[in-house]
Design a protein around this motif. Sequence first.
Motif, short mmCIF file in Angstrom:
data_model
loop_
_atom_site.label_atom_id
_atom_site.label_comp_id
_atom_site.label_asym_id
_atom_site.label_seq_id
_atom_site.Cartn_x
_atom_site.Cartn_y
_atom_site.Cartn_z
N LEU A 203 0.42 46.98 46.74
CA LEU A 203 -0.58 46.01 47.17
C LEU A 203 -0.12 44.63 46.71
O LEU A 203 0.18 44.41 45.54
CB LEU A 203 -1.93 46.35 46.53
CG LEU A 203 -3.10 45.45 46.90
CD1 LEU A 203 -3.41 45.57 48.38
CD2 LEU A 203 -4.31 45.83 46.08
N ARG A 204 -0.05 43.69 47.68
CA ARG A 204 0.38 42.33 47.36
C ARG A 204 -0.65 41.35 47.88
O ARG A 204 -1.22 41.54 48.95
CB ARG A 204 1.73 42.03 48.00
CG ARG A 204 2.83 42.85 47.40
CD ARG A 204 4.16 42.38 47.84
NE ARG A 204 5.20 43.18 47.20
CZ ARG A 204 6.44 43.22 47.60
NH1 ARG A 204 6.81 42.51 48.63
NH2 ARG A 204 7.31 43.96 46.97
N GLY A 205 -0.86 40.30 47.14
CA GLY A 205 -1.80 39.26 47.56
C GLY A 205 -1.08 38.14 48.28
O GLY A 205 -0.06 37.66 47.82
N ASP B 288 -2.06 34.44 50.31
CA ASP B 288 -3.06 33.40 50.59
C ASP B 288 -4.49 33.91 50.41
O ASP B 288 -4.97 34.06 49.31
CB ASP B 288 -2.86 32.81 51.99
CG ASP B 288 -1.50 32.13 52.10
OD1 ASP B 288 -0.98 31.71 51.05
OD2 ASP B 288 -0.97 32.03 53.21
N ASP B 289 -5.19 34.18 51.52
CA ASP B 289 -6.59 34.62 51.43
C ASP B 289 -6.74 36.10 51.78
O ASP B 289 -7.85 36.60 51.90
CB ASP B 289 -7.47 33.77 52.34
CG ASP B 289 -7.03 33.86 53.79
OD1 ASP B 289 -5.90 34.30 54.03
OD2 ASP B 289 -7.82 33.48 54.68
N GLN C 53 -4.82 40.35 51.65
CA GLN C 53 -3.96 41.24 50.89
C GLN C 53 -3.11 42.04 51.86
O GLN C 53 -3.51 42.29 53.00
CB GLN C 53 -4.78 42.18 50.01
CG GLN C 53 -5.43 41.45 48.85
CD GLN C 53 -6.13 42.42 47.93
OE1 GLN C 53 -6.69 43.41 48.38
NE2 GLN C 53 -6.08 42.14 46.64
N SER D 50 -8.14 41.01 55.00
CA SER D 50 -8.87 40.26 54.00
C SER D 50 -10.08 41.05 53.50
O SER D 50 -10.74 40.64 52.56
CB SER D 50 -9.32 38.91 54.55
OG SER D 50 -10.11 39.11 55.70
N ARG E 284 -11.58 43.85 51.43
CA ARG E 284 -11.16 44.62 50.26
C ARG E 284 -11.35 46.12 50.46
O ARG E 284 -10.49 46.91 50.07
CB ARG E 284 -11.97 44.13 49.05
CG ARG E 284 -11.62 44.79 47.77
CD ARG E 284 -10.65 43.92 47.01
NE ARG E 284 -10.39 44.51 45.73
CZ ARG E 284 -9.19 44.62 45.23
NH1 ARG E 284 -8.17 44.16 45.88
NH2 ARG E 284 -8.99 45.15 44.06
N GLU F 246 -0.28 45.28 42.21
CA GLU F 246 0.46 44.07 42.56
C GLU F 246 1.48 43.68 41.50
O GLU F 246 2.62 43.38 41.81
CB GLU F 246 -0.52 42.92 42.78
CG GLU F 246 0.15 41.67 43.29
CD GLU F 246 -0.85 40.60 43.65
OE1 GLU F 246 -0.41 39.51 43.98
OE2 GLU F 246 -2.06 40.86 43.60
#
Length: 174
Positions: free
Chosen positions: A76-78, A80-81, A83, A102, A104, A125
């Motif tokens: 799981l990577r983030g 900007d707004d 994932q 976006s 969750r 992450e």
Amino acid sequence: MRRQTATSGINPAGSSRALRLDPLSLPVSFDVHDTRADGGVRQIELHRERVVLRRALHGMRMAVNVRVSDFLGVALRGIDDAQMLVLAHRDPSLTIPLCVSSDRDEITLAWQMWSDIFALPQLPEDKAREPAARRRRHNAIRARRPKFLVRRRRGDLLNPANLHQGEREIIARD
């Protein structure tokens, strides 16, 4: 093969749909943005047991087959707004995007499904971005004898010295 999005993340004009691959409809084929490839695109075929990456680099076309078991896990990577879920590999150029959202709850459900389908662990992450440890290299040839010495046989003396133990030396004198 089913094509889901043309360039995965770079959507055509008028499209509001982000990258969402369905884990239950494997095998699937899709294109991903690749800055190093000719045309800026690489094609990915995703199967339950293997992944095939196709791209052209400086006019040379190549296909890379990678077993799913060679991947580290579903990470799981983030961004900007939103994932993004990726199939993480030790080599960052082999990492494959699976889903961008976006929401969750949607990303958590997809994370669990992809992890179950591939039988790979879920990587948080911070764990996914940890660089791989450098492999220690050993020089296997260093301890060997040089090749020309291996070919040579050890020679025998033509006239070995006579050794007499426990005898007194006799010296003849005129």
